[in-house]
Motif scaffolding. Structure first.
Motif, mmCIF file in Angstrom:
data_model
loop_
_atom_site.group_PDB
_atom_site.id
_atom_site.type_symbol
_atom_site.label_atom_id
_atom_site.label_comp_id
_atom_site.label_asym_id
_atom_site.label_seq_id
_atom_site.Cartn_x
_atom_site.Cartn_y
_atom_site.Cartn_z
ATOM 1 N N VAL A 133 57.035 35.078 49.670
ATOM 2 C CA VAL A 133 56.533 36.207 49.989
ATOM 3 C C VAL A 133 55.353 36.589 49.141
ATOM 4 N N LEU A 134 55.233 36.624 48.009
ATOM 5 C CA LEU A 134 54.145 36.898 47.224
ATOM 6 C C LEU A 134 52.916 35.684 47.378
ATOM 7 N N ARG A 135 53.385 34.534 47.363
ATOM 8 C CA ARG A 135 52.112 33.845 47.611
ATOM 9 C C ARG A 135 51.465 34.040 49.303
ATOM 10 N N ASP A 136 52.088 34.512 50.256
ATOM 11 C CA ASP A 136 51.752 34.748 51.573
ATOM 12 C C ASP A 136 50.924 36.154 51.430
ATOM 13 N N ILE A 137 51.272 37.213 50.756
ATOM 14 C CA ILE A 137 50.492 38.167 50.398
ATOM 15 C C ILE A 137 49.270 38.006 49.939
ATOM 16 N N GLN A 138 49.177 37.111 48.822
ATOM 17 C CA GLN A 138 47.971 37.041 48.178
ATOM 18 C C GLN A 138 47.084 36.214 48.975
ATOM 19 N N TYR A 139 47.555 35.062 49.810
ATOM 20 C CA TYR A 139 46.513 34.471 50.618
ATOM 21 C C TYR A 139 45.983 35.161 51.763
ATOM 22 N N HIS B 22 43.311 20.972 53.297
ATOM 23 C CA HIS B 22 43.786 20.007 52.141
ATOM 24 C C HIS B 22 43.504 18.830 53.012
ATOM 25 N N ALA B 23 42.909 17.806 52.305
ATOM 26 C CA ALA B 23 42.562 16.555 52.869
ATOM 27 C C ALA B 23 42.064 16.647 54.551
ATOM 28 N N GLY B 24 41.129 17.578 54.692
ATOM 29 C CA GLY B 24 40.516 17.783 55.962
ATOM 30 C C GLY B 24 41.472 18.440 57.027
ATOM 31 N N LYS B 25 42.322 18.987 56.653
ATOM 32 C CA LYS B 25 43.447 19.570 57.742
ATOM 33 C C LYS B 25 43.444 20.979 57.323
ATOM 34 N N ASP B 26 43.475 21.889 58.353
ATOM 35 C CA ASP B 26 43.946 23.505 58.109
ATOM 36 C C ASP B 26 45.423 23.311 58.128
ATOM 37 N N TRP B 27 45.812 23.962 56.896
ATOM 38 C CA TRP B 27 47.214 24.264 56.781
ATOM 39 C C TRP B 27 47.854 25.667 56.844
ATOM 40 N N LEU B 28 46.850 26.517 56.676
ATOM 41 C CA LEU B 28 47.169 27.894 56.699
ATOM 42 C C LEU B 28 45.853 28.592 57.270
ATOM 43 N N THR B 29 46.139 29.420 58.334
ATOM 44 C CA THR B 29 45.049 30.324 58.713
ATOM 45 C C THR B 29 45.536 31.709 58.959
ATOM 46 N N VAL B 30 44.421 32.756 58.435
ATOM 47 C CA VAL B 30 44.672 34.012 58.778
ATOM 48 C C VAL B 30 43.575 34.630 59.580
ATOM 49 N N ARG B 31 43.873 35.416 60.698
ATOM 50 C CA ARG B 31 42.883 36.142 61.616
ATOM 51 C C ARG B 31 43.264 37.625 61.191
ATOM 52 N N TYR B 32 42.148 38.199 61.274
ATOM 53 C CA TYR B 32 42.199 39.639 60.892
ATOM 54 C C TYR B 32 41.596 40.656 61.707
ATOM 55 N N GLY B 33 42.289 41.636 62.130
ATOM 56 C CA GLY B 33 41.855 42.479 63.348
ATOM 57 C C GLY B 33 40.983 43.633 62.756
ATOM 58 N N GLY B 34 40.800 43.979 61.526
ATOM 59 C CA GLY B 34 40.138 44.853 60.860
ATOM 60 C C GLY B 34 39.586 44.656 59.423
ATOM 61 N N GLU B 35 38.615 46.020 59.083
ATOM 62 C CA GLU B 35 38.044 45.689 57.784
ATOM 63 C C GLU B 35 38.348 47.150 57.366
ATOM 64 N N PRO B 36 38.919 47.472 55.784
ATOM 65 C CA PRO B 36 39.298 46.384 55.038
ATOM 66 C C PRO B 36 40.312 45.549 55.584
ATOM 67 N N ARG B 37 40.424 44.271 55.115
ATOM 68 C CA ARG B 37 41.572 43.289 55.750
ATOM 69 C C ARG B 37 42.864 43.794 55.742
ATOM 70 N N TRP B 38 43.283 44.550 54.849
ATOM 71 C CA TRP B 38 44.652 45.233 55.084
ATOM 72 C C TRP B 38 44.784 46.250 56.101
ATOM 73 N N ALA B 39 43.758 46.629 56.524
ATOM 74 C CA ALA B 39 43.937 47.666 57.676
ATOM 75 C C ALA B 39 44.255 47.018 59.128
ATOM 76 N N GLY B 40 45.148 47.590 59.665
ATOM 77 C CA GLY B 40 45.366 47.187 61.155
ATOM 78 C C GLY B 40 46.209 45.596 61.069
ATOM 79 N N ARG B 41 45.630 44.817 61.858
ATOM 80 C CA ARG B 41 46.772 43.672 62.074
ATOM 81 C C ARG B 41 46.232 42.295 61.462
ATOM 82 N N ALA B 42 47.029 41.644 60.926
ATOM 83 C CA ALA B 42 46.748 40.204 60.295
ATOM 84 C C ALA B 42 47.675 39.338 60.885
ATOM 85 N N GLU B 43 47.236 38.201 61.226
ATOM 86 C CA GLU B 43 48.021 37.299 61.558
ATOM 87 C C GLU B 43 47.947 35.839 60.707
ATOM 88 N N LEU B 44 48.978 35.287 60.212
ATOM 89 C CA LEU B 44 49.225 34.046 59.434
ATOM 90 C C LEU B 44 49.821 33.176 59.984
#
Length: 188
Positions: A113-119, A148-170
């Motif tokens: 959980v901590l790792r995901d919040i920080q990413y 890592h090694a040319g592959k996307d392993w984790l993506t986050v899409r943000y719906g607003g700025e600042p990034r903690w406002a509104g929606r984020a999808e990991l």
């Protein structure tokens, strides 16, 4: 019987917060982060609705409510299911303390959980500095990608700025889950 309904619902919600058992080990282990709360660079208090969906879970997404506070001294998080607190965690940059309801499965890991919040929320420069040399982080408006090694392993899409406002999808391709976070400023 009436007392069992909240317990069964709680266990269902908590179970979705951890990846289902897999017969094959993940192709890659995402780097764990242990970034200091001060590296976040702001103070926020958020009320969040978290929706989890696992690739192997035909039941679809499940939701959990959370309160998150981040300041220079600590990150604090409390999770609620059916209006009852089921876990709390506090990270001061050196030590992770947690309290959990006895019904929370052992598979639920506060470090993840901590790792995901920080990413999702920490500044890109702080995250990059903590990554092993063979990992990269792309950070663009509305998007963050861990590779890592040319592959996307984790993506986050943000719906607003600042990034903690509104929606984020990991989307975590290494561990096969999607986390949608709806945030609003918490009313103290």
């Amino acid at each position: 019987m009436r007392r069992l309904i909240p317990i069964v619902a709680l266990l269902g919600l908590i179970a979705c917060a951890t990846p289902p058992p897999r017969r094959v080990a993940p192709e890659v282990a995402l780097p764990m982060l242990s970034l200091a709360p001060a590296a976040f660079g702001a103070s926020v208090s958020l009320a969040q609705r978290l929706s989890f969906a696992h690739d192997a879970d035909p039941g679809g997404p499940r939701s959990l409510e959370a309160l998150v506070e981040i300041d220079a001294a600590a990150l604090q998080l409390a999770g609620f299911a059916l209006g009852q607190r089921v876990f709390t965690m506090q990270w001061d940059g050196a030590k992770l303390d947690e309290q959990r309801d006895a019904r929370v499965p052992e598979q639920f890991q506060s470090r993840t959980v901590l790792r995901d919040i920080q990413y999702v929320y920490w500044p890109a420069a702080s995250v990059r500095a903590a990554l092993p040399p063979d990992w990269t982080l792309e950070d663009a408006p509305g998007l963050r990608v861990l590779r890592h090694a040319g592959k996307d392993w984790l993506t986050v899409r943000y719906g607003g700025e600042p990034r903690w406002a509104g929606r984020a999808e990991l989307v975590n391709l290494a561990e096969h889950y999607r986390l949608t976070i709806e945030s609003r400023l918490s009313e103290d």
